[in-house]
Design an enzyme around this catalytic site. Structure first.
Site, mmCIF file in Angstrom:
data_model
loop_
_atom_site.group_PDB
_atom_site.id
_atom_site.type_symbol
_atom_site.label_atom_id
_atom_site.label_comp_id
_atom_site.label_asym_id
_atom_site.label_seq_id
_atom_site.Cartn_x
_atom_site.Cartn_y
_atom_site.Cartn_z
ATOM 1 N N SER A 140 0.852 -1.199 0.000
ATOM 2 C CA SER A 140 0.000 0.000 0.000
ATOM 3 C C SER A 140 0.879 1.237 0.000
ATOM 4 O O SER A 140 1.976 1.221 0.583
ATOM 5 C CB SER A 140 -0.885 0.024 1.252
ATOM 6 O OG SER A 140 -1.513 1.288 1.376
ATOM 7 N N TYR A 153 -0.809 -0.404 10.444
ATOM 8 C CA TYR A 153 -1.156 -0.846 9.089
ATOM 9 C C TYR A 153 -0.037 -0.450 8.114
ATOM 10 O O TYR A 153 0.434 -1.265 7.318
ATOM 11 C CB TYR A 153 -2.485 -0.223 8.652
ATOM 12 C CG TYR A 153 -2.869 -0.551 7.226
ATOM 13 C CD1 TYR A 153 -3.340 -1.810 6.883
ATOM 14 C CD2 TYR A 153 -2.745 0.408 6.210
ATOM 15 C CE1 TYR A 153 -3.682 -2.121 5.576
ATOM 16 C CE2 TYR A 153 -3.086 0.113 4.902
ATOM 17 C CZ TYR A 153 -3.557 -1.155 4.592
ATOM 18 O OH TYR A 153 -3.883 -1.450 3.285
ATOM 19 N N ALA A 155 3.068 0.178 8.754
ATOM 20 C CA ALA A 155 4.295 -0.586 9.018
ATOM 21 C C ALA A 155 4.206 -1.977 8.388
ATOM 22 O O ALA A 155 5.181 -2.479 7.820
ATOM 23 C CB ALA A 155 4.529 -0.689 10.523
ATOM 24 N N LYS A 157 2.599 -2.717 5.739
ATOM 25 C CA LYS A 157 2.683 -2.575 4.282
ATOM 26 C C LYS A 157 4.100 -2.182 3.848
ATOM 27 O O LYS A 157 4.538 -2.570 2.760
ATOM 28 C CB LYS A 157 1.634 -1.570 3.797
ATOM 29 C CG LYS A 157 0.210 -2.080 3.991
ATOM 30 C CD LYS A 157 -0.002 -3.393 3.244
ATOM 31 C CE LYS A 157 -1.367 -3.990 3.403
ATOM 32 N NZ LYS A 157 -1.559 -5.234 2.614
ATOM 33 N N ALA A 187 -11.959 1.608 -3.634
ATOM 34 C CA ALA A 187 -13.309 1.353 -3.101
ATOM 35 C C ALA A 187 -13.545 -0.143 -2.919
ATOM 36 O O ALA A 187 -13.919 -0.855 -3.857
ATOM 37 C CB ALA A 187 -14.350 1.944 -4.047
ATOM 38 N N THR A 188 -13.272 -0.627 -1.700
ATOM 39 C CA THR A 188 -13.548 -2.021 -1.329
ATOM 40 C C THR A 188 -14.143 -2.018 0.079
ATOM 41 O O THR A 188 -14.295 -0.965 0.695
ATOM 42 C CB THR A 188 -12.267 -2.879 -1.312
ATOM 43 O OG1 THR A 188 -11.467 -2.463 -0.200
ATOM 44 C CG2 THR A 188 -11.476 -2.768 -2.601
#
Ligand SMILES: NC(=O)c1ccc[n+]([C@@H]2O[C@H](COP(=O)([O-])OP(=O)(O)OC[C@H]3O[C@@H](n4cnc5c(N)ncnc54)[C@H](OP(=O)(O)O)[C@@H]3O)[C@@H](O)[C@H]2O)c1
Length: 262
Positions: A140, A153, A155, A157, A187-188
């Site tokens: 990401s 999160y 870290a 990625k 968009a998920t």
């Protein structure tokens, strides 16, 4: 005609993983779908079998659970038809670092890093012996931006991006291709699953656009694919700045600014 390799996709029940399943099925690859929600994967598989005629296996697993993860590892190790791994399953964690629970942090690290590196290792060792194979790791852009305030999160990625770069360095000479894909906001369901506030985000990429762009990078054998980044030279400059530090890392003496005044 030689048969295309099968593709094992984690997190295939929704979002980016389900879209990769659609695209690889349309390219004629058989699939192995992994996630917790077996019924949802069955529905996707039924549609894709009907539309494309490829063979699709469902392997329900919670990748934070060692026994489930071991079953996926065994499949990757033993099923020689699998020639592409998509390490996509992942989650986010909302809230401030100092308010997140240790259990939530541990679960996130297990899913976003431990499962990713274990599956990558199992696939890489078989692919390297065979002299071919590909691994797509979904990282990401958050892993490049500590300022976003998604510390754990991000870290995890950053770990995935580094892992992919290191794997490329070690495995490209052995015939194994590794790609890290760094989506930005897409968009998920990940946002609502994490209970995240999306009101400050003015834009999100559509998931099909994200995956189709990532596949352009895959077909070009890019190591790092950042679909929303307009100027690819910015990433190259970032890497060049990092590499410019390497000679300094070899110094046996502390830098001048750290020498205690005698
Ligand atoms: N959407 C974004 O803005 C964005 C941006 C950058 C990177 N990413 C990354 O993209 C990847 C896919 O996320 P997404 O956006 O497509 O979100 P998503 O729609 O929530 O998909 C996540 C997938 O992971 C699976 N999963 C979650 N926990 C799992 C567990 N414990 N064991 C096995 N599977 C599990 C989910 O299925 P089950 O619930 O059925 O298990 C689902 O299939 C993630 O690695 C995410 O970090 C997303």
């Amino acid at each position: 005609m030689t048969k295309l390799p099968s593709v094992l996709i984690t997190g295939a029940s929704s979002g980016i993983g389900a879209t990769y399943a659609d695209r690889f099925a349309r390219r004629g690859h058989d699939l192995v779908l992994v996630a917790r929600d077996g019924a949802r994967m069955e529905a996707l598989a039924a549609r894709l079998r009907q539309d494309t005629g490829v063979a699709i296996d469902i392997l329900p697993a919670d990748l934070t659970q060692r026994e489930d993860l071991a079953r996926v590892e065994a499949r990757l190790r033993e099923d020689e038809t699998i020639g592409i791994l998509i390490n996509n399953a992942g989650a986010a964690l909302s809230g401030a670092f100092d308010e997140q629970s240790l259990d939530d942090i541990e679960r996130l690290v297990a899913l976003n890093t431990t499962a990713v590196v274990r599956l990558a290792n199992v696939a890489a060792s078989r692919f390297a012996k065979a002299g071919s194979g590909a691994i797509i790791n979904i990282a990401s852009v958050v892993g490049l931006v500590p300022e976003f305030g998604q510390t754990v999160y991000g870290a995890t990625k950053a770990f995935v991006t580094f892992l992919s770069q290191g794997m490329t360095h070690e495995l490209a000479p052995k015939g194994v291709y590794v790609q890290a894909v760094l989506p930005a906001a897409t968009a998920t369901e990940i946002w609502q699953r994490a209970g995240a506030d999306t009101s400050t985000l003015h834009t999100m990429m559509r998931v099909d656009e994200l995956v189709d762009a990532a596949l352009v990078g895959f077909d070009r054998r890019e190591t790092i694919t950042i679909p929303p980044l307009p100027d690819a030279a910015q990433w190259d400059n970032y890497q060049a700045a990092r590499q410019a530090m390497l000679p300094g890392f070899g110094n046996a003496r502390a830098a001048e600014r750290y020498r205690a005044a005698s």
